[in-house]
Design an enzyme around this catalytic site. Structure first.
Site, PDB file in Angstrom:
ATOM      1  N   CYS A   1      -4.896  26.081  25.497  1.00  0.00           N
ATOM      2  CA  CYS A   1      -4.402  24.987  24.659  1.00  0.00           C
ATOM      3  C   CYS A   1      -4.886  25.309  23.257  1.00  0.00           C
ATOM      4  CB  CYS A   1      -4.967  23.642  25.126  1.00  0.00           C
ATOM      5  SG  CYS A   1      -4.589  22.269  23.999  1.00  0.00           S
TER       6      CYS A   1
ATOM      7  N   CYS B   1       1.767  25.604  20.642  1.00  0.00           N
ATOM      8  CA  CYS B   1       1.331  24.663  21.681  1.00  0.00           C
ATOM      9  C   CYS B   1       1.649  25.290  23.027  1.00  0.00           C
ATOM     10  CB  CYS B   1       2.078  23.342  21.515  1.00  0.00           C
ATOM     11  SG  CYS B   1       1.826  22.138  22.846  1.00  0.00           S
TER      12      CYS B   1
END
Length: 277
Positions: free
Chosen positions: A202, A88
């Site tokens: 992302c 992440c």
């Protein structure tokens, strides 16, 4: 005088069944898992999605750092992984240093792929799509200064794309305008008409790369950090034994219908068991 044994100490023993632990706020880290599977198909994996905390991009830095450090501390104590990958970008850019301070296992983070994008661009104009929390980090400023100082880096926080990726993997329909708005927001910035490379900052976003490609149109290349992450994990575990004794596991921090609807997609990624942490 007795001669000293100067040979290096033996390498620590690794339980062959000890898993890799991949952690994300949702299902975005599956884009990283795909690349890890390609290099280490024999590795047992536990994938953890903190869906109770989703979306991370709307939280403060302090909230993210505390949540990620606390969760990973409990997860490693319970699951005994050989390595943790924070799959992440938001969590990595904010909490990676603090997690490394408290955990005693190797930690691999995820950072925006600005360096390869700078090498790829022909026009010198790079777009960066991430969460709102990621694009404002000083870490991204440092990457830009180090690797793209002679380029133009245009940033846009696109929380809609996180929700779109989650919806897509559940089998829900997504309005194409979501992707069009993200592309338009980068194109509207000074120099945006010359963007030829977009950093997907992302891990959710590679899951919708096809849709973003249609929104940006021809001549735009996309780059993310998943290949480099997989190579780093393979390097750090080189020579270790592997023994998958049960189907790989997906853990969520909240159950419900949304998790149930993800099960076919999780199975397709080799995650044959699903649980709640």
């Amino acid at each position: 005088m007795t001669a000293q044994n100067l040979s290096p100490p033996p390498a620590p023993q690794v339980d062959p069944a000890a898993p890799l632990l991949l952690f994300d706020s949702g299902v975005g880290g599956l884009s990283v898992l795909r690349k890890v599977r390609a290099l280490l198909p024999q590795a047992p994996v536990i994938y953890v999605a903190d869906n109770a905390g989703l979306p991370y991009g709307a939280k403060s830095e302090a909230q993210i750092a505390a949540r990620v450090s606390g969760l990973l501390g409990r997860l490693t104590e319970r699951l005994h992984p050989r390595l943790v990958c924070i799959a992440c970008n938001t969590a990595s850019t904010i909490a990676l240093a603090s997690v490394r301070d408290v955990l005693e296992v190797p930690i691999v983070g995820t950072v925006p792929a600005i360096k390869p994008a700078a090498a790829m661009t022909r026009t010198g104009v790079i777009g960066l799509l991430g969460t709102e929390a990621t694009i404002r980090q000083s870490y991204v400023d440092r990457l830009e200064a180090e690797f793209a100082a002679d380029k133009r880096l245009l940033r846009h926080g696109a929380p809609e794309l996180v929700a779109a990726a989650e919806a897509k993997l559940r089998g829900d329909s997504v309005d194409p305008e979501v992707y069009a708005r993200a592309a338009a927001a980068l194109r509207a910035q000074p120099g945006g008409e010359n963007i030829d490379t977009v950093v997907l900052a992302c891990t959710h976003f590679p899951l919708i790369e096809g849709e973003l490609g249609e929104a940006f149109g021809p001549g735009v290349a996309f780059v993310d950090g998943s290949d480099g992450i997989a190579r780093r994990i393979a390097f750090l575990t080189d020579g270790q034994p592997w023994d998958r004794r049960a189907p790989d596991l997906a853990l969520f921090t909240r159950g419900g219908d949304e998790v149930n609807r993800l099960e076919p997609m999780l199975e397709a990624h080799g995650l044959g068991r699903v649980g709640i942490f």
